[in-house]
Design an enzyme around this catalytic site. Structure first.
Site, PDB file in Angstrom:
ATOM      1  N   LEU A 170       0.854  -1.190   0.000  1.00 25.75           N
ATOM      2  CA  LEU A 170       0.000   0.000   0.000  1.00 25.75           C
ATOM      3  C   LEU A 170       0.888   1.237   0.000  1.00 25.75           C
ATOM      4  CD1 LEU A 170      -2.642  -0.972   2.742  1.00 25.75           C
ATOM      5  CD2 LEU A 170      -2.956  -1.055   0.267  1.00 25.75           C
ATOM      6  N   HIS A 171       0.586   2.181  -0.887  1.00 28.92           N
ATOM      7  CA  HIS A 171       1.387   3.405  -0.904  1.00 28.92           C
ATOM      8  C   HIS A 171       0.602   4.635  -1.338  1.00 28.92           C
ATOM      9  CE1 HIS A 171       1.471   2.416  -5.193  1.00 28.92           C
ATOM     10  NE2 HIS A 171       1.828   3.672  -5.422  1.00 28.92           N
ATOM     11  N   ARG A 172      -0.579   4.460  -1.921  1.00 23.83           N
ATOM     12  CA  ARG A 172      -1.304   5.622  -2.453  1.00 23.83           C
ATOM     13  C   ARG A 172      -1.881   6.457  -1.320  1.00 23.83           C
ATOM     14  NH1 ARG A 172      -1.508   5.638  -7.808  1.00 23.83           N
ATOM     15  NH2 ARG A 172      -0.996   3.666  -8.840  1.00 23.83           N
ATOM     16  N   ASP A 195      -2.401  -1.537  -3.962  1.00 23.90           N
ATOM     17  CA  ASP A 195      -2.991  -0.398  -4.658  1.00 23.90           C
ATOM     18  C   ASP A 195      -2.054   0.061  -5.777  1.00 23.90           C
ATOM     19  OD1 ASP A 195      -0.968   0.877  -3.258  1.00 23.90           O
ATOM     20  OD2 ASP A 195      -2.307   2.020  -1.954  1.00 23.90           O
TER      21      ASP A 195
END
Length: 365
Positions: free
Chosen positions: A208-210, A282
Site C-alpha cells: 500500500l502506498h497511495r 494499490d
C-alpha cells in the site's frame, strides 16, 4: 541514431532494462543505434543500488540529473532544468520516456521545446482520474509525443479518440513483462521466507502506498484491521515504504500475523508474489505481474489505468472502502477466484519490437 532513455523511479528501470538489451542486440546485428541512460534522480531508493542494477543487468546511468525530492512543481522544474542543460551540451536524436512519473512528463516537454522528438513507451493508458498526478503526466506526455508504443489495443484506442494519428501508434506489448519473464527463473527466496516458515500458497503479500489509502490514519488502520481479520489466519507480508512505515508506527498498528519488512529487491519481491496465496495492493504495475504469474490480486482502488488486468487477468478492483475486503477475501478462500489469462503481446518480446521499429525510422520528426 542516439536515443536518450529516461528513468526517474525504480519501475522505470524495469521497463527500460529490456530496451537496453534489445539495443545491444540490434548493435550486434549491425544497426547504428546507441543510447544514453539518464537517471533524473526523481526518487531516491536505497534498493536502487548496485545490487538492483546487477540483478536486472542494467548498466549504471550515463547521467544522473540529481533532481531530488520536493513538491511536484519543484521536482518538475529541477528535472527540466537539468535535462535542458544536458541537451544543449550534447543533443540526442530521440527522447524515449516510459510510464507516467514526473520525469516522463518533464523530459518530454524539454525535448519537444528543443525540437528533439519523443517516443512514449506505455502510451495511451488512462485511469480518467485527474486527482492522480500520474494521470496528468500521461495526458501531457501523450499530447506532445511523436511515437506511441502501447501495451494493449485499448490504449491505442484511447489515443485515437484523443486525436492521435493511428499511423503513429504501435501496439508492441509490455516491457515490464519482458523483464518479468527474463528473470522469473532467477527469483530467489528473501530471508523472511525461512524466518517466518513460509510456504507456497500459505501467506498473503500486501503493498500500500497511495495517499488515498495511507495518508488517512483512521482509514489505513481500518483497512489493515479488515484484511487481518478476514485473512483466514494466514501471515501477511507487507514490504513497507519508509514513509508508510512511519505512519504505521505513529498509529500503533500491530497484529501477530502482520509482518512489516523493508522494501525488497526485484528478484526477492517477485519470489514472494509468485508463491503467495494472493496479493493485496494499490499498485498498478503489480497487477500486471500477478496477471502473468496467475496469482489472485485484490486492488484497493476505485479505478485503474490497466483495465486488461481486470477484464482478462487475475485482478479485481474492489475500491477503497474497507467493508469491501470481507467479500473479496471470502471469494478468495472459497476457491472461486477467476483464473485469468495473459493479454496478447505480453510475450517477452516487446522491447525487440520497439527497437526494430525505431531502427526503421530514417528521419525523426
Amino acid at each position: 541514431m542516439k536515443i536518450d532513455l529516461i528513468a526517474g523511479a525504480r519501475p522505470n528501470f524495469m521497463k527500460i532494462a529490456p530496451i537496453i538489451d534489445a539495443i545491444h542486440k540490434a548493435q550486434k546485428g549491425g544497426d547504428k543505434i546507441s543510447y544514453r541512460l539518464i537517471h533524473t534522480g526523481q526518487h531516491y531508493d536505497k534498493n536502487m543500488s548496485d545490487s538492483f542494477f546487477e540483478q536486472l543487468g542494467i548498466p549504471q546511468p550515463d547521467v544522473n540529473l540529481g533532481a531530488g525530492g520536493g513538491s511536484q512543481a519543484e521536482q518538475t522544474a529541477s528535472i527540466m532544468i537539468g535535462y535542458e542543460k544536458l541537451l544543449l551540451t550534447e543533443r540526442s536524436d530521440l527522447c524515449l520516456v516510459v510510464g507516467d512519473v514526473t520525469s516522463t512528463m518533464a523530459c518530454s516537454i524539454v525535448a519537444q521545446k528543443l525540437h528533439v522528438p519523443v517516443a512514449h513507451v506505455e502510451a495511451g493508458i488512462r485511469s480518467n482520474d485527474w486527482t492522480m498526478p500520474e494521470e496528468i503526466n500521461r495526458l501531457v506526455t501523450d499530447s506532445i509525443t511523436n511515437y506511441f508504443f502501447t501495451t494493449t489495443l485499448e490504449a491505442g484506442q484511447n489515443l485515437i479518440e484523443s486525436g492521435v494519428n493511428k499511423n503513429k501508434i504501435h501496439w508492441v506489448g509490455n516491457t515490464m513483462i519482458d523483464t518479468l519473464l527474463k528473470h522469473r527463473p532467477r527469483f530467489k527466496k528473501p530471508t523472511i521466507w525461512d524466518e517466518l516458515n513460509l510456504f507456497k500458497g500459505g501467506y498473503l503479500v500486501m503493498t500500500l502506498h497511495r495517499p488515498a489509502n495511507v495518508d488517512q490514519e483512521g482509514k489505513l488502520k481500518e483497512l489493515i484491521d479488515e484484511i487481518t481479520v478476514h485473512s483466514n489466519n494466514l501471515p501477511l507480508v507487507f514490504p513497507v515504504h519508509p514513509r508508510t512505515a512511519k505512519i504505521l508506527q505513529s498509529i500503533g498498528i500491530k497484529h501477530n500475523r502482520l509482518h512489516t519488512i523493508p522494501p525488497l529487491g526485484y528478484l526477492e519481491f517477485n519470489y514472494l508474489v509468485e508463491n503467495a496465496k494472493a496479493v493485496i495492493t494499490d499498485s498498478g504495475g503489480i497487477t500486471e505481474e500477478t496477471t502473468v504469474m496467475g496469482i489472485p490480486c485484490i486492488t484497493l482502488r476505485d479505478n485503474t489505468e490497466r483495465p486488461e488486468t481486470v477484464l482478462i487477468g487475475t485482478n479485481e478492483l474492489i475500491g477503497t472502502d474497507p467493508k469491501a475486503i470481507k467479500p473479496a477475501m471470502e471469494k478468495l478462500f472459497a476457491g472461486t477466484w477467476k483464473k485469468g489469462t495473459i493479454p496478447e503481446m505480453w510475450d517477452g518480446k516487446t522491447a525487440e519490437r520497439i527497437v526494430s521499429i525505431l531502427t526503421k525510422i530514417e528521419t525523426f520528426a
